[in-house]
Motif scaffolding. Structure first.
Motif, PDB file in Angstrom:
ATOM      1  N   TYR A 179       0.768  -1.162  -0.022  1.00  0.00           N
ATOM      2  CA  TYR A 179       0.237   0.051  -0.087  1.00  0.00           C
ATOM      3  C   TYR A 179       0.820   1.333   0.036  1.00  0.00           C
ATOM      4  N   SER A 180       2.073   0.938   0.006  1.00  0.00           N
ATOM      5  CA  SER A 180       3.066   2.398  -0.065  1.00  0.00           C
ATOM      6  C   SER A 180       3.925   2.372  -1.495  1.00  0.00           C
ATOM      7  N   ALA A 181       3.263   1.378  -2.395  1.00  0.00           N
ATOM      8  CA  ALA A 181       4.171   1.267  -3.606  1.00  0.00           C
ATOM      9  C   ALA A 181       3.209   2.103  -4.763  1.00  0.00           C
ATOM     10  N   ARG A 182       4.059   2.621  -5.598  1.00  0.00           N
ATOM     11  CA  ARG A 182       3.310   2.989  -7.026  1.00  0.00           C
ATOM     12  C   ARG A 182       3.709   2.059  -8.127  1.00  0.00           C
ATOM     13  N   ILE A 183       3.028   2.199  -9.324  1.00  0.00           N
ATOM     14  CA  ILE A 183       3.086   1.526 -10.425  1.00  0.00           C
ATOM     15  C   ILE A 183       4.540   1.681 -10.872  1.00  0.00           C
ATOM     16  N   LEU A 184       5.222   0.810 -11.429  1.00  0.00           N
ATOM     17  CA  LEU A 184       6.641   0.749 -11.781  1.00  0.00           C
ATOM     18  C   LEU A 184       6.614   1.334 -13.073  1.00  0.00           C
ATOM     19  N   ASP A 185       7.779   2.154 -13.575  1.00  0.00           N
ATOM     20  CA  ASP A 185       7.701   2.762 -14.503  1.00  0.00           C
ATOM     21  C   ASP A 185       7.711   2.137 -15.926  1.00  0.00           C
ATOM     22  N   ASN A 186       8.409   0.750 -15.846  1.00  0.00           N
ATOM     23  CA  ASN A 186       8.270   0.213 -17.049  1.00  0.00           C
ATOM     24  C   ASN A 186       6.987  -0.951 -17.053  1.00  0.00           C
ATOM     25  N   LYS A 187       5.984  -0.550 -16.034  1.00  0.00           N
ATOM     26  CA  LYS A 187       4.656  -1.467 -16.078  1.00  0.00           C
ATOM     27  C   LYS A 187       3.597  -0.466 -16.368  1.00  0.00           C
ATOM     28  N   MET A 188       3.901   0.701 -16.584  1.00  0.00           N
ATOM     29  CA  MET A 188       2.841   1.554 -17.256  1.00  0.00           C
ATOM     30  C   MET A 188       1.722   0.982 -18.248  1.00  0.00           C
ATOM     31  N   ASP A 189       2.332   0.347 -18.880  1.00  0.00           N
ATOM     32  CA  ASP A 189       1.452  -0.064 -20.109  1.00  0.00           C
ATOM     33  C   ASP A 189       0.684  -1.346 -19.657  1.00  0.00           C
ATOM     34  N   ALA A 190       1.089  -2.222 -18.658  1.00  0.00           N
ATOM     35  CA  ALA A 190       0.338  -3.030 -18.186  1.00  0.00           C
ATOM     36  C   ALA A 190      -0.977  -2.477 -17.208  1.00  0.00           C
ATOM     37  N   TRP A 191      -0.468  -1.445 -16.189  1.00  0.00           N
ATOM     38  CA  TRP A 191      -1.590  -0.835 -15.681  1.00  0.00           C
ATOM     39  C   TRP A 191      -2.571  -0.086 -16.594  1.00  0.00           C
ATOM     40  N   LEU A 192      -2.208   0.288 -17.818  1.00  0.00           N
ATOM     41  CA  LEU A 192      -3.163   1.052 -18.845  1.00  0.00           C
ATOM     42  C   LEU A 192      -3.976  -0.111 -19.340  1.00  0.00           C
ATOM     43  N   LEU A 218      -2.200   9.321  -2.933  1.00  0.00           N
ATOM     44  CA  LEU A 218      -0.903   9.222  -3.491  1.00  0.00           C
ATOM     45  C   LEU A 218      -0.031   8.152  -3.021  1.00  0.00           C
ATOM     46  N   LYS A 219      -0.537   7.178  -2.526  1.00  0.00           N
ATOM     47  CA  LYS A 219       0.117   5.989  -1.820  1.00  0.00           C
ATOM     48  C   LYS A 219       1.431   5.658  -2.916  1.00  0.00           C
ATOM     49  N   GLY A 220       2.506   5.671  -2.341  1.00  0.00           N
ATOM     50  CA  GLY A 220       3.653   5.170  -3.062  1.00  0.00           C
ATOM     51  C   GLY A 220       4.382   6.436  -3.897  1.00  0.00           C
ATOM     52  N   TYR A 221       3.670   7.488  -3.642  1.00  0.00           N
ATOM     53  CA  TYR A 221       4.198   8.624  -4.452  1.00  0.00           C
ATOM     54  C   TYR A 221       5.153   9.555  -3.486  1.00  0.00           C
TER      55      TYR A 221
END
Length: 465
Positions: A179-192, A218-221
């Motif tokens: 719960y204190s993590a954000r989307i990984l930069d290289n996983k943005m396509d998977a999130w979308l 803003l959890k993880g940010y």
């Protein structure tokens, strides 16, 4: 026309209300009488003084655009489940149907399973609990809202103080670190891709979802290197599994994908309402107690500059939005509360006024976008067992927020905050599912009409003889 109520002798709410709204006031003030009536009803005690407030119900002077709402954040309305009683669950569903307009659910966590737990699968497919949650909203007549948060474990990581990124393991899916993590930069396509599948599934019948909140608090940010949030439009470092992109970048990518899906489904994009930045509006007991104090100080505390920066930046750089959504309660971040809970509950209105005070040319939407509280809590500090006292604080908070022009306030579940604050109803165990005083006041807050009362002719009558 007048209404007359008996008030408890030490009624702090009424004392504050009179002090703030009647004393030295002009003859005609406006008051949300429809909300005040049930509030005073639950402060009733025939041993107290009789109060007469002349009110003109013949000519409303304004229209409210406020609606109460709730986020479904647990399994208390599931049956069969745990100790939930079918009659109590049915009672609560009826209460929701008759009083609550907006009903929100996250896409996972807080009672909803991970829709895409296995990264080896090309598509998300674990939809059953999210389907059930959306069906609950439809069955109870709510306007459905989806919060696009959390995300599957394999998409997320937490930025470390040395600049590295700690990846989330499968075994940590529901742990605090996740719960204190954000989307990984290289996983943005998977999130979308997950966002796309959520939108394709729930924008259409029978759900017809049109409201979306992006992420949660803003959890993880949080950036431990800068002691601030990463909230910019930076894409971070997508060359590897890094957690460095900014919230507004993720928001804009998500917003664009939602609009793309709407167009593909033949849905008018203007009907899709997306909200951000969903940041906690922290206050502290003093400037000395915090690292980034703002210049905004109220009787209850000093605002943290960091969430103010987030709101301003997001307004300037968002790709689009249907509403502004923020988060917070009437307590200070450092746990030191320097005034009474009523005064502190003016925070919800104060934030609304602050947003509206921003220059709309510089911060587009500040003057026009509806303002939501994605999570809000006005808790009593003391007298925790007194349902009427709890109700008075929450009602005062909503009167102020409504008067300031607020649009939607989502309660975090219906049970309140454990032993710290009572909610809308009792638990759904056997004999439960019963409305608490705050339920009635909350349901009255959706009244659309404002009325005048005569501020100089409020009479406190002597009924002791």
């Amino acid at each position: 026309m007048s209404f007359i109520v008996f008030l408890r002798r030490p009624n702090l709410f009424f004392k504050l209300f009179v002090m703030r709204h009647l004393k030295n006031a002009a003859t005609n003030h406006f008051l949300l009488v429809i909300l005040l009536l049930p509030l005073l009803t639950y402060c009733v005690n025939t041993t107290g003084p009789l109060v007469k407030i002349p009110t003109d119900f013949s000519s409303p002077i304004g229209t409210s655009h406020f609606s109460p709402g709730i986020s479904h954040v647990d399994t208390t309305l599931n049956y069969p489940w745990d100790n939930n009683d079918p009659t109590a669950v049915k009672n609560v569903k009826s209460l929701i149907k008759h009083a609550i307009a907006y009903e929100n659910t996250p896409i996972m966590a807080w009672g909803v399973d991970d829709p895409w737990p296995d990264p080896s699968q090309a598509e998300p497919g674990n939809w059953s609990t999210l389907d059930s949650r959306l069906q609950l909203i439809i069955d109870t007549g709510g306007i459905p809202v989806i919060t696009l948060s959390e995300a599957p474990w394999w998409m997320k990581g937490e930025l470390q103080s040395d600049g590295s990124t700690r990846l989330i393991m499968h075994s940590e899916e529901w742990s605090n670190i996740a719960y204190s993590a954000r989307i990984l930069d290289n996983k943005m396509d998977a999130w979308l891709h997950l966002v796309q599948r959520v939108a394709e599934r729930y924008m259409v019948a029978p759900y017809n979802v049109r409201y979306f909140q992006v992420w949660n608090e803003l959890k993880g940010y949080y950036n431990p290197i800068t002691n601030s949030y990463d909230y910019t439009t930076s894409a971070g470092d997508p060359s590897g599994p890094n957690a460095k992109h900014g919230y507004t970048y993720m928001y804009n990518q998500t917003y664009g994908r939602l609009m793309q899906v709407a167009r593909s489904l033949g849905i008018v994009t203007e009907s899709i309402e997306v909200g951000g930045p969903y940041v906690v509006m922290d206050t502290w007991s003093s400037s000395a107690q915090q690292s980034n104090p703002s210049h905004i100080t109220k009787a209850y505390g000093t605002y943290d500059q960091r969430p103010l920066d987030v709101v301003q930046y997001w307004l300037q750089h968002k790709a689009g939005a249907g509403f502004i959504t923020v988060d917070g309660d009437n307590g200070n971040k450092d746990g030191v509360n320097i005034t009474d809970p009523f005064t502190a509950s003016e925070k919800f209105a104060d934030i609304t006024h602050w947003i509206r005070s921003l220059n709309n040319d510089i911060y587009p939407g500040a003057a026009t976008l509806p303002i939501w509280w994605a999570e809000w809590s006005a808790w009593p500090y003391t007298n925790l067992a007194d349902d009427n006292y709890n109700n008075a604080i929450k009602s005062y908070a909503m009167i102020m927020f409504l008067e300031a022009g607020g649009s939607v306030a989502l309660s975090w579940g219906g049970l309140g905050d454990g032993t710290a604050s009572k909610g809308l109803w009792t638990t759904t165990a056997t004999g439960g599912g019963q409305p608490l005083p705050w339920y009635y006041s909350s349901s009255s807050s959706s009244s659309r009409l404002w009325y005048r009362f005569s501020a100089t002719s409020v009479d406190v009558l002597d009924n002791s003889r």
